[in-house]
Design an enzyme around this catalytic site. Sequence first.
Site, PDB file in Angstrom:
ATOM      1  N   HIS A 182      75.304 -46.396  -1.039  1.00 39.08           N
ATOM      2  CA  HIS A 182      75.363 -46.370   0.424  1.00 39.08           C
ATOM      3  C   HIS A 182      74.347 -47.400   0.930  1.00 39.08           C
ATOM      4  CE1 HIS A 182      74.578 -44.669   4.451  1.00 39.08           C
ATOM      5  NE2 HIS A 182      75.702 -43.997   4.334  1.00 39.08           N
ATOM      6  N   ASP A 225      69.567 -40.682  -4.916  1.00 41.12           N
ATOM      7  CA  ASP A 225      70.098 -40.406  -3.587  1.00 41.12           C
ATOM      8  C   ASP A 225      71.077 -39.249  -3.744  1.00 41.12           C
ATOM      9  OD1 ASP A 225      71.604 -40.234  -1.305  1.00 41.12           O
ATOM     10  OD2 ASP A 225      72.077 -42.368  -1.174  1.00 41.12           O
ATOM     11  N   GLN A 272      75.195 -36.831  -1.407  1.00 39.37           N
ATOM     12  CA  GLN A 272      76.491 -36.234  -1.744  1.00 39.37           C
ATOM     13  C   GLN A 272      76.380 -35.388  -3.008  1.00 39.37           C
ATOM     14  OE1 GLN A 272      78.981 -36.579   0.311  1.00 39.37           O
ATOM     15  NE2 GLN A 272      78.307 -38.328   1.533  1.00 39.37           N
ATOM     16  N   LYS A 311      74.651 -32.657   5.752  1.00 45.29           N
ATOM     17  CA  LYS A 311      75.799 -32.646   4.842  1.00 45.29           C
ATOM     18  C   LYS A 311      75.830 -31.349   4.038  1.00 45.29           C
ATOM     19  CE  LYS A 311      75.373 -37.633   4.199  1.00 45.29           C
ATOM     20  NZ  LYS A 311      76.434 -38.323   4.930  1.00 45.29           N
ATOM     21  N   CYS A 319      79.808 -47.265   5.088  1.00 45.04           N
ATOM     22  CA  CYS A 319      78.446 -47.762   4.834  1.00 45.04           C
ATOM     23  C   CYS A 319      78.275 -48.206   3.387  1.00 45.04           C
ATOM     24  CB  CYS A 319      77.387 -46.707   5.172  1.00 45.04           C
ATOM     25  SG  CYS A 319      77.411 -46.189   6.873  1.00 45.04           S
TER      26      CYS A 319
HETATM   27  C1  LIG Z   1      75.314 -41.377  -0.636  1.00 43.89           C
HETATM   28  C2  LIG Z   1      74.711 -41.390   0.739  1.00 43.89           C
HETATM   29  N1  LIG Z   1      73.468 -41.849   0.924  1.00 43.89           N
HETATM   30  C3  LIG Z   1      72.889 -41.860   2.127  1.00 43.89           C
HETATM   31  C4  LIG Z   1      73.529 -41.397   3.246  1.00 43.89           C
HETATM   32  C5  LIG Z   1      72.809 -41.432   4.562  1.00 43.89           C
HETATM   33  O1  LIG Z   1      72.595 -40.160   5.068  1.00 43.89           O
HETATM   34  P1  LIG Z   1      71.742 -39.976   6.409  1.00 43.89           P
HETATM   35  O2  LIG Z   1      72.476 -40.769   7.441  1.00 43.89           O
HETATM   36  O3  LIG Z   1      71.752 -38.531   6.699  1.00 43.89           O
HETATM   37  O4  LIG Z   1      70.391 -40.521   6.153  1.00 43.89           O
HETATM   38  C6  LIG Z   1      74.835 -40.914   3.107  1.00 43.89           C
HETATM   39  C7  LIG Z   1      75.615 -40.420   4.254  1.00 43.89           C
HETATM   40  O5  LIG Z   1      75.893 -41.019   5.227  1.00 43.89           O
HETATM   41  C8  LIG Z   1      75.429 -40.912   1.834  1.00 43.89           C
HETATM   42  O6  LIG Z   1      76.670 -40.468   1.667  1.00 43.89           O
END
Ligand SMILES: Cc1ncc(COP(=O)(O)O)c(C=O)c1O
Lengths: 140, 426
Positions: free
Chosen positions: B143, B220, B223, B246, B384
Amino acid sequence: MDLTAYEDYAETLEALDDEMRFEYLLDIAKKKRGEPFPEEAMDDAHLMHGCMSRVWIVHDISEDRHYFRGHSDAAIVKGLVTMMTDSFSGLTTAELAQITLDHVRRLNLGALTTQRQVGMMAMLKHLQKLAGARPGFQAA
Amino acid sequence: MTTGVMTAAPALRAAPSHGRNTYDPAAVRGDFPILSRTIYNKPLRFLDNGASAQKPQSVLDAVQNSYAREYANVHRGAHFLSGAATEAYEGVREKVAGLLNAPAPENIVFTKNVTEAINLVACSWAGAHLSAGDEIVITQMEHHANIVPWQLLRDRKGIVLRVAPVEDDGRFDLEKFAALLTDRTKLVSVTHVSNVLGTVVPVAEVTRLARAAGACVLIDGAQGVVHQPVDVQVIGCDFYAFTGHKLYGPTGIGVLYGTAERLAETPPWQGGGDMIESVSFEKTVYADPPLRFEAGTPPFVQAIGLGAAIDYVQALGMEAIGAHEHALCNHAMEALRAVPGVRPIGEAPNKAAIVSFVVDGLHSMDVGAILDRQGIAVRVGHHCAQPLMARMGIESTVRASMALYNTTEEIDALAAGIRHAQKLLA
Ligand SMILES: Cc1ncc(COP(=O)(O)O)c(C=O)c1O
């Protein structure tokens, strides 16, 4: 100013319910009206930036009036672009400058998400920029 | 871990409204008020959980209760309510530690989301311990939240960013990853589960390989933590980050787990109240972790909501949730493959319940919009993860991401919806 095409679209949309408006938009997208969008214009120079799908607009001037043709790789957006370019072609620079959010709202009518209304406003501004009808703004 | 102060609050319904050993999606759905609403007069079929999941009543109640009955700033007041709020907030740290099997609550830092957690590590830990020429390994399926913070660090410190490839079917190749490790590798930062492909990265093996090369590991888990049990001690990673919204919790709350050793060597990030031991104009002594990294009034109401969400998923059981979602995912892959012209993106053997696909001849945006008219919520776009889109040779996908309350009926509606889109746009 002559807004016949715009009035046609607006009146048709007003007579439809949400579900039918959506299908009408797809019909507009699929209908081959006028000349097909020139393949060679699907390039960076004609790209309108800032959309999720790609949108290309071609601008011509004839006898001091502006004519637009638009295309998109997404059908719904193609429908919206077609509606916008049809509606606001054939106007002078001064006339085009008078088109506002209120005009766009009549074409939107809640059938679409607010996000798309923002997209349509961006299209209007883009047409106005191309035509030099937005003082202080240059076409990108 | 609940105290007399906590039990002074009215009893909150923490447990799901049904038995533990029978996983009944219909009963589970009853716990989520939003799932009973309609969209364009059609029942809502929410398949955009990878972006944000919906909240059970117990989470809504916990947030409401916190504001209505237990609200006062944490760590500050010498009065009953501040004590109650502080205990509730610190109690969530214990719950998070339990969820991840962290050794202690002190391993848990609250942030506003996973993005902030990764930025904290990039700015503070990596900022202090990496220098020009040091290497960080990420993967092609990250991401943007796990790409851009490292690029900022690269620009600031001259570190080198290496990218492990992903296979055509979305698989993660351990050998190709291992080949990127050098004696300059200082950090490996990988996603636990791809938010586009659903690929589950073998993070324990990744960590073992990284360790052997002398590198630290950040995972990270945005998910990862929602689809399966996570044990940071079994994985052996240095950092594990996730985001509350999430995991059926509120927005505005995220988590950074760090080992005691890593957190101790991480300098403060933001300065302000709560993160200090003592302040004078000559010398300020910083608080120990985790408070050292929580400057200012934290989002404690959101944390309390997250605590209720953790209670909720733990009462159902992460194993049971994972099994339910695994079955849904298999059903979805089968249903999609049965629709001519649909091409799944991401078919790794070990896959969480995230299903991306493209439809021949149709723009994802159109498919998404037509599904939307049928009350089916999916995400379309690059999710993203633009470098991954480039790797896969596509610009966007439609993504159905499933949660503990989704049903096979909803998946069938999705497949029917795609056929409808094909008919409408033909
Ligand atoms: C794998 C992953 N990393 C990071 C994020 C970023 O999450 P957040 O916007 O809550 O920081 C997401 C979701 O958007 C994600 O799916």
